[in-house]
Motif scaffolding. Structure first.
Motif: not given
Length: 896
Positions: A646, A736, A764
């Motif tokens: 993420t 990411y 993330g």
């Protein structure tokens, strides 16, 4: 007196005896030397083997990647128009490319300044914001004034107007904006400028003003006649003997009735391209011609007549007026237009160079950076402004150019601004804001204020433009001279306007060369191995590494790998070298059957790479092969993802209003992709220009402002700002993983809550999962097999939006890749050849030590021999002396 030299007293050859004895004692030295020479010969032989293996590895290095075997040839028919390169994903074929425009960057220039170091303005603090985006609507050119009144009768004489140093063909018949536009457009290919005639309109007060009609009822009772025409169309007529206002007479109301679209007059005007607005009764009647043709309004009067246009109750002697339009010059490429000629004023223009955006609007591009500079008393000079802009590093470069003008009043120095990138989205907008409630410095506004949709104090010298082209008739656009994506797998570099065909074909020649290179590299190594380990029965001598286990193991390993089929290949029928014509000969070398290779090239072009290079294919298209390590094993591995990577985000919690107000002197502190411990370069302060922004504009402002920070750009850190369907603002790092994060805090001015509400930052996460059931470590979107497992070093990129099973991933190691890894293992610091060479060198050192020790003992032996024989020599000499004495005594006794 003692004997001074061995053998003198006894005649024994002591030196000769000792020398011969020592020759016998020294015989083992030759064995040491022979052993040392043998070891050194092996060291030299391993050096030769290492060199040959290194050359083999070098030859294989270019064969371990897929690109070495899947290249395609891209051949433009005209290399002056374009060049092209094709990747392995391209499809062979023929394409037609037509390039109509080459991308360029926008260039703006200021007016002239006398000095580059003189202060501009009073030094008040002014923040100058640069944003990049696109213009839409409108044109770039010069809006002309209405044409000279004399044009309607005398036309525009030859040579009166020139555009970009090209004379426009005009004469006495050029009497309208439309005809002048036609004359200019006839030269547009040469000038690069077209003309558009504005709609011609009669005076807004011709039939009245302020809503009051000035058209008087026509009276011909005195015996006269009246006729009104517009553009040659008869609008109204009144014969003799009709009193003012009588039935059938011409009045304002009668005119309006006659001008209705469904009447004969209305249809005749439409046929003449004339439209009607307003009414005569309302005093706002106007006639318009959209194509720029003149509109003549004439009253023809004979005899005694009263009333008509601007006349009520007084005599009408007739009238005539002609409405003349104006034209707008449009530059085809946004370049300045040079207007000249003997009388350009008649055409509505002033001689000189000019051009500006007309009727355009500007929209900032969120993908482009923006930035601010602060100008005050410390840098308010041309040089200071130039330095501040260049230091900002936000997509605009500045320079100062002198036009060479001299003299007391000369102002030769111009500030030149150029977008760092090409493309239509590199158009600049420059806004200025004051500080502490004060307005910006007026002189700085005069110098730098530039809005394509508003005031343009800088002049455009080159417009921001995309490359425009068609590929097989399909229009394509690119912000640079490179055109990518129009043809899958092919990159086109546009060089100039023109047309060219493009042929893309399989590069079988390069593939054949690569395969031949593999065969040659193996045969060269095989020959070196054979020479080092050979035995000559005639001379009964062997090579320096005859019988050496390292050499035998290397040879056996190479042959074993070449004789084993490739595993892990998916969707291919090629698994061994014989299928492409490579086979072993009786002497151990490889041979290549070119006919069989060409057949494989024709039928299995894309599969040949798998026989040589490391290749990975996943059943899930979002699982992609990155690289592998020396310990990675070929095979099919199940992919299971427990966590997707993420991005670090700052999610707003409040729905943005229609307009968000950013106050003057607003600065926010941004930390992007910071580390632990924190790194100073990962934090910067951005300045937000004061203003009112709708949600889309606010997102664009934040994204471009953050991405405009040079420290972030240098680190490859960027953000994206988006407005969700819920109307909330989201700021995300484009990276990411655990190193992806974004934090924003208020420094001065408007609080960040105006944009994000009570939003909080979320860092993330790295991808997590297993490869083939074995543990793997995640870094961003990259999943790497852990050490000790068959997937050790296997790197995969995991994208998509699903967790759990992600199908299987097939990994294979081609022959060149395997042999390259094998060679690396033998040549490495801990490799077999290095170990053997180290051991042999150590053996040479040991032999040298043993020889030195033995040589030292020989000295002692020689000393002992010499001592013994010297003693013997002395004893014999003594006995000889005694014998001589006794002989003498016996002789004397005999005489007595």
């Amino acid at each position: 007196m003692g004997i001074s030299s061995p053998g003198i007293g006894s005649n024994i050859p002591v030196d000769s005896i000792v020398s011969k004895l020592m020759a016998v004692e020294s015989a083992p030295l030759a064995d040491y030397d022979k052993k040392s020479a043998s070891y050194l010969a092996q060291v030299s032989a391993f050096g030769n083997l290492s060199g040959a293996l290194g050359s083999f590895q070098t030859a294989l290095a270019g064969l371990t990647s897929v690109s070495s075997f899947q290249t395609l040839i891209s051949a433009p028919s005209d290399t002056t128009v374009m060049t092209a390169t094709a990747s392995s994903t391209a499809q062979p074929g023929n394409y037609r490319v037509n390039i109509s425009q080459i991308a360029q960057a926008q260039t703006l220039a200021s007016t002239g300044y006398k000095s580059t170091t003189a202060a501009i303005g009073l030094g008040g603090k002014t923040t100058i914001n640069f944003s990049l985006g696109t213009t839409s609507g409108g044109t770039f050119g010069i809006a002309g004034l209405p044409l000279g009144a004399s044009l309607t009768s005398g036309g525009l004489s030859p040579g009166s107007l020139s555009i970009n140093n090209t004379a426009i063909a005009t004469d006495g018949s050029t009497r309208s904006a439309r005809l002048l536009a036609d004359a200019i457009n006839a030269k547009s290919t040469t000038t690069g400028v077209s003309a558009k005639a504005a709609a011609t309109a009669t005076s807004a007060t011709l039939f009245g003003a302020a809503g009051v009609s000035s058209f008087g009822n026509v009276d011909t009772s005195g015996g006269g006649t009246y006729k009104l025409t517009v553009g040659g169309v008869e609008i109204a007529a009144q014969g003799a003997g009709v009193a003012a206002g009588a039935a059938g007479g011409v009045t304002a109301a009668a005119l309006d009735a006659a001008l209705a679209p469904t009447t004969a007059v209305g249809r005749a005007l439409a046929d003449a391209n004339i439209t009607v607005t307003g009414t005569a009764a309302g005093g706002d009647l106007q006639f318009l011609n959209a194509d720029g043709s003149n509109i003549a309004v004439a009253e023809a009067v004979e005899g005694s007549v009263t009333g008509g246009i601007g006349n009520s109750g007084t005599a009408n002697i007739g009238s005539s007026t002609t409405a003349v339009g104006s034209i707008t010059l449009v530059s085809a490429d946004g370049s300045p237009i040079t207007v000249g000629g003997t009388d350009p004023g008649k055409a509505g223009f002033t001689a000189g160079v000019g051009g500006a955006y007309l009727g355009a609007s500007f929209a900032a591009d969120s993908s482009r950076t923006s930035g601010n500079i602060v100008i005050d008393s410390s840098n308010n000079t041309l040089q200071g402004i130039m330095a501040a802009i260049n230091k900002g590093n936000f997509g605009v470069t500045a320079s100062i150019v002198s036009d060479g003008a001299t003299g007391t009043n000369a102002k030769p120095n111009h500030l030149i601004l150029t977008s760092s990138a090409t493309g239509a989205s590199s158009t600049m907008k420059i806004t200025l804001a004051g500080s502490g409630g004060n307005p910006p410095e007026p002189d700085l506004v005069t110098l730098l204020g530039y809005d394509p949709g508003g005031v343009q104090n800088l002049s455009q010298k080159a417009s921001a433009a995309d490359t425009l082209a068609t590929v097989n008739g399909i229009a394509v656009t690119s912000p640079s001279t490179g055109i990518n994506g129009a043809i899958s797998g092919i990159s086109i570099n546009a060089l100039k306007v023109g047309s060219s065909s493009l042929s893309v074909s399989k590069d079988s020649g390069s593939l054949t060369t690569s395969v031949n290179g593999f065969v040659k590299a193996y045969n060269d190594l095989s020959g070196q191995i054979a020479q080092l380990g050979a035995y000559d029965p005639e001379t009964k001598t062997g090579g320096p590494l005859l019988g050496d286990t390292t050499l035998r193991n290397l040879q056996a390993s190479i042959r074993r790998q070449l004789g084993t089929s490739i595993t892990g290949l998916q969707g291919t029928s090629l698994t061994n070298l014989s299928q492409i014509g490579i086979s072993f000969q009786k002497d151990g070398t490889l041979s290549l059957d070119n006919a069989k290779l060409q057949k494989a090239v024709t039928n299995n072009f894309n599969d040949i790479a798998g026989l040589f290079a490391a290749v990975g294919h996943g059943s899930d298209p979002d699982v992609k092969f990155v690289s592998s390590g020396t310990n990675s094993k070929a095979g099919d591995y199940a992919i299971n993802i427990t966590q997707l990577a993420t991005q670090g985000t700052l999610q707003g919690t409040a729905v943005l209003p229609a307009e968000t107000v950013i106050d003057t002197d607003t600065t926010w502190t941004v930390t992007l992709n910071d580390t632990k411990p924190a790194t100073l370069a990962n934090t910067a302060t951005i300045s937000l220009p004061a203003g009112s922004y709708n949600p889309s504009q606010l997102a664009t402002l934040l994204q471009s402002s953050i991405n405009g920070v040079s420290a972030f750009a240098n680190a490859g850190a960027t953000v994206s700002a988006t407005i969700g369907d819920d109307g909330k603002l989201k700021l995300a790092s484009t990276s990411y993983g655990a190193k992806s994060n974004i934090h924003v805090a208020t420094a001065t001015g408007t609080d960040i809550s105006a944009a994000f509400g009570a939003g909080a930052s979320v860092d993330g996460l790295d991808v997590a999962g297993t490869i083939g059931g074995y543990t793997a470590s995640g870094s961003g979107q990259t999943l790497t097999g852990s050490p000790g497992a068959p997937v050790d070093g296997l790197k995969l990129t995991i994208t998509g939006d699903t967790t759990g099973s992600r199908g299987s991933f097939g990994f294979s190691q081609g022959y060149a890749y395997q042999l390259n890894s094998l060679a690396a293992g033998y040549l490495g610091a801990k490799g077999a050849i290095t170990s053997r060479t180290t051991g042999l060198n150590n053996s040479v050192k040991d032999v040298a030590k043993q020889r030195d020790a033995f040589a030292s003992r020989l000295s002692d032996i020689e000393a002992r021999y010499r001592a013994q024989y010297t003693a013997l020599d002395t004893s014999i000499a003594s006995m000889n002396t005694t014998a001589s004495f006794l002989t003498q005594q016996f002789a004397a006794l005999a005489k007595q």
